[in-house]
Scaffold this motif. Structure first.
Motif, PDB file in Angstrom:
ATOM      1  N   ASN A  87       0.828  -1.179  -0.056  1.00 57.40           N
ATOM      2  CA  ASN A  87      -0.047   0.498  -0.072  1.00 57.40           C
ATOM      3  C   ASN A  87       0.427   1.449   0.248  1.00 57.40           C
ATOM      4  OD1 ASN A  87      -2.084  -1.101   0.095  1.00 57.40           O
ATOM      5  ND2 ASN A  87      -2.453  -1.957   2.319  1.00 57.40           N
ATOM      6  N   LYS A  88       1.822   1.239   0.458  1.00 52.33           N
ATOM      7  CA  LYS A  88       2.795   2.501   0.604  1.00 52.33           C
ATOM      8  C   LYS A  88       3.579   2.956  -0.392  1.00 52.33           C
ATOM      9  CE  LYS A  88       3.921   2.471   5.518  1.00 52.33           C
ATOM     10  NZ  LYS A  88       3.395   3.907   6.006  1.00 52.33           N
ATOM     11  N   GLU A  91       0.947   4.298  -3.017  1.00 48.83           N
ATOM     12  CA  GLU A  91       1.086   4.965  -2.592  1.00 48.83           C
ATOM     13  C   GLU A  91       1.711   6.829  -3.527  1.00 48.83           C
ATOM     14  OE1 GLU A  91      -0.073   8.266   0.936  1.00 48.83           O
ATOM     15  OE2 GLU A  91       0.274   5.971   0.796  1.00 48.83           O
ATOM     16  N   GLY A  94       2.228   5.094  -7.766  1.00 49.20           N
ATOM     17  CA  GLY A  94       0.843   5.944  -8.299  1.00 49.20           C
ATOM     18  C   GLY A  94       1.307   4.031  -9.133  1.00 49.20           C
ATOM     19  N   TYR A  96      -0.362  -0.202  -9.584  1.00 52.05           N
ATOM     20  CA  TYR A  96      -1.061  -0.674  -8.980  1.00 52.05           C
ATOM     21  C   TYR A  96      -0.356  -2.112  -9.278  1.00 52.05           C
ATOM     22  CZ  TYR A  96      -4.421  -2.978  -5.519  1.00 52.05           C
ATOM     23  OH  TYR A  96      -4.918  -3.402  -4.035  1.00 52.05           O
TER      24      TYR A  96
END
Length: 480
Positions: A87-88, A91, A94, A96
Motif C-alpha cells: 500500500n505504501k 501510494e 502511483g 497498482y
C-alpha cells in the motif's frame, strides 16, 4: 536511492520480491532492522519504514481475524507487512500491480483452496481485501479453477503422475535456466541406461504402494534430442513399466523443430503417446536467431506439418511474450500462425529473466524495460485466443517476469493438459525420474508436499543412480 526499512522481520525475501514489482534492485536499499533503537535522524531517512507493531488492526484474513501481532507466526506476520509495504509503494509510485501482494507461483491453487474452505463469494473478498488483487485477476483465477474442476475434476486419492527428464538440448536458449546440456551422442547413450534403471525401480514402487498412474510428461531439456532409435528404446521400456495404453495422457515435449522428423514422430505416436508439444517461442526468424535457436519459422511449419500428418490427439505450442526486438505485431503474427498450423493447446509465457540464464548475464534489467510491451502482448494474446474459442485452463507465475505477469495455458474444449493442471494444483503425487527431476509426494491429511530431488548434473545422476532410487523409496511412505 529509495530506502526501505522493515522492523524485526525474519522472512524478508518475499518483501524484496514484492518491492521488485515497483523498483529495480539498483534503485533501492532494503534494511531489516532488528529494533527501533537507531537514532531518530537515521530512521527519518527512510522513504518507507514499517514496524509490524504499528500496523492498524484488526484485519480479516483467511485464518481468522487478526487483532494481535504477537499471536502470529513469522510467515503470517510477514504477510501483514507485505500488505503494508504494498500500500505504501502504491501510494508513493502511483502504480497498482494487478497481482496485489501475491508473489507465489500458484495463485489458482490458492483460489481453489479458499473456495473449498469458504465458498466463492468469501474467496473473492479475501483475494480483493486481504491479498489486494485486481478484480480482473480474481475473475481469471477463479474462472480457471472452476474450468479445471468441470473439465478434469480432482485427482483420485491413489493416483500419481510421472515426469521423465531428458536434460539435453541442441543449443541453450538465451533465456533458459533449465538443465539443458549440449553433449555428444555417446553421453546420451550413457544416460539412458541409468534413466531406465530408475524407471524400472519406480514401476516397482508404484506397484508396491498401489498407485495408479494418471499421466506421464516427458520433458527436459528437449526429449526429441534423442535419436529415433533411442526414443523407441526408451518408450518401449516406459510401456513395459507403466502400460501407456492405460494412461489418461502421455505428453512428449518435441519442443525444438530442429530435433523433429517424420520418423521420430511416427515412433512416438506408435508407442501410444497422444500429446506432443512443439515450442517455437516465436514465428519470427530474427527472434529465433537472437535467442539462440538454430532453426527458422519454415522449420516450425514443417514440424507441424509432419505432426499433423502422423496424427496426435493434441498438439501444444509455447510462445513467449517479451522476446528481444519483438513488438505487438510480431506476437500477433505468431499467435495466428500457430493456430493455423494446428495447435489446439497454446501456452503464452511471460518472459522471465532467470539468474542462471545468459540473458541475465548479458542484461539483468532487460525484463524491467520490457514490462509495458510484454503486458500489452499478454492482454492481446488473451483477447485473440478467447475470441477463437480457446479457454484459459492453467496459470502460474515466476520470479523476474517482465511486467510481473503470468504464464497462461489456453486450449480448445477437451484439449486440456492433465499434467499441466496437476503439477500446478499440487494435490497429487508427482514422481520425477531423470537428472534434475523433483519428486513431490502429496500428503492429503496435512495438505503437504514432501520434496525428493534428484541431482541436476546428469553425470552425477548416472554415478549416483542407486542413491536417487533409494531417496524415492524412503520418501512418501505415509502417503495415502
Amino acid at each position: 536511492m529509495f530506502r526501505i526499512g522493515i522492523v524485526d522481520i525474519k522472512k524478508d525475501e518475499v518483501l524484496k520480491e514484492l518491492t521488485n514489482e515497483f523498483l529495480m534492485p539498483r534503485e533501492y536499499t532494503f534494511d531489516n532492522l532488528q529494533s527501533m533503537n537507531e537514532s531518530i535522524d537515521y530512521v527519518k531517512d527512510y522513504d518507507v519504514l514499517i514496524n509490524p507493531n504499528e500496523i492498524t488492526l484488526p484485519i480479516a484474513s483467511p485464518k481468522g481475524i487478526v487483532d494481535r501481532i504477537d499471536t502470529l507466526s513469522d510467515t503470517e506476520k510477514t504477510e501483514l507487512v507485505k500488505r503494508e509495504l504494498f500500500n505504501k509503494l502504491v501510494e508513493i509510485k502511483g502504480y497498482y500491480p494487478d497481482w496485489g501482494t501475491l508473489t507465489g507461483v500458484r495463485p489458482v491453487k490458492l483460489a481453489g483452496e479458499l473456495i473449498e474452505k469458504f465458498g466463492k463469494d468469501q474467496t473473492y473478498r479475501f483475494l480483493k481485501d486481504y491479498y489486494l488483487l485486481s478484480e480482473k485477476k480474481i475473475k481469471s483465477i477463479i474462472d480457471i479453477y472452476e474450468y479445471q474442476i468441470s473439465s478434469i475434476g480432482k485427482p483420485e486419492h491413489n493416483s500419481v503422475s510421472l515426469y521423465i527428464g531428458i536434460p539435453f538440448c541442441p543449443t541453450r536458449c538465451l533465456y533458459c535456466s533449465f538443465a539443458s546440456n549440449q553433449v555428444s551422442d555417446k553421453e546420451i547413450e550413457r544416460y539412458l541406461p541409468a534413466l531406465i534403471h530408475e524407471i524400472e525401480a519406480v514401476s516397482k514402487l508404484i506397484s508396491e504402494r498401489g498407485y495408479v498412474v494418471e499421466s506421464i510428461y516427458m520433458g527436459g531439456g528437449t526429449p526429441t534430442t534423442l535419436s529415433t532409435r533411442e526414443m523407441d528404446y526408451l518408450l518401449t521400456e516406459v510401456d513395459k513399466c507403466f502400460k501407456i495404453s492405460s494412461l489418461k495422457e502421455f505428453t512428449v515435449e518435441a519442443g525444438r523443430p530442429d530435433t523433429i522428423d517424420y520418423e521420430k514422430l511416427l515412433a512416438i505416436r506408435d508407442h501410444g503417446v497422444g500429446r506432443i508439444s512443439i515450442n517455437p517461442q516465436s514465428m519470427k526468424d530474427r527472434t529465433l536467431e537472437l535467442i539462440g535457436r538454430h532453426h527458422t519459422a519454415k522449420d516450425i511449419e514443417r514440424a507441424f506439418g509432419d505432426a499433423m500428418e502422423v496424427g496426435f490427439d493434441s498438439i501444444n505450442c509455447d510462445l513467449i511474450a517479451g522476446l528481444p526486438e519483438e513488438d505487438l505485431l510480431d506476437m500477433q503474427n505468431s499467435i495466428y500462425r500457430v493456430m493455423e498450423l494446428g495447435a489446439d493447446n497454446i501456452t503464452v509465457h511471460n518472459l522471465a529473466v532467470k539468474r542462471a540464464s545468459r540473458l541475465n548475464e548479458k542484461d539483468p534489467e532487460y525484463h524491467y524495460r520490457q514490462a509495458k510491451v510484454t503486458s500489452e502482448m499478454i492482454m492481446m494474446a488473451d483477447e485473440i485466443l478467447k475470441s477463437k474459442g480457446f479457454n484459459p485452463y492453467y496459470l502460474y507465475r515466476q520470479k523476474h517476469m517482465a511486467g510481473s505477469g503470468e504464464n497462461t495455458g489456453y486450449c480448445l474444449p477437451g484439449k486440456e493438459g492433465i499434467y499441466n493442471i496437476r503439477i500446478m494444483d499440487e494435490h497429487q503425487t508427482i514422481i520425477a525420474m531423470g537428472a534434475g527431476g523433483i519428486t513431490k509426494y502429496y500428503h492429503p491429511e496435512e495438505n503437504r508436499l514432501e520434496r525428493v530431488p534428484n541431482v541436476t548434473n546428469y553425470e552425477q545422476y548416472i554415478d549416483r543412480i542407486d542413491e536417487m532410487i533409494e531417496r524415492k523409496i524412503l520418501g512418501g511412505n505415509d502417503v495415502n
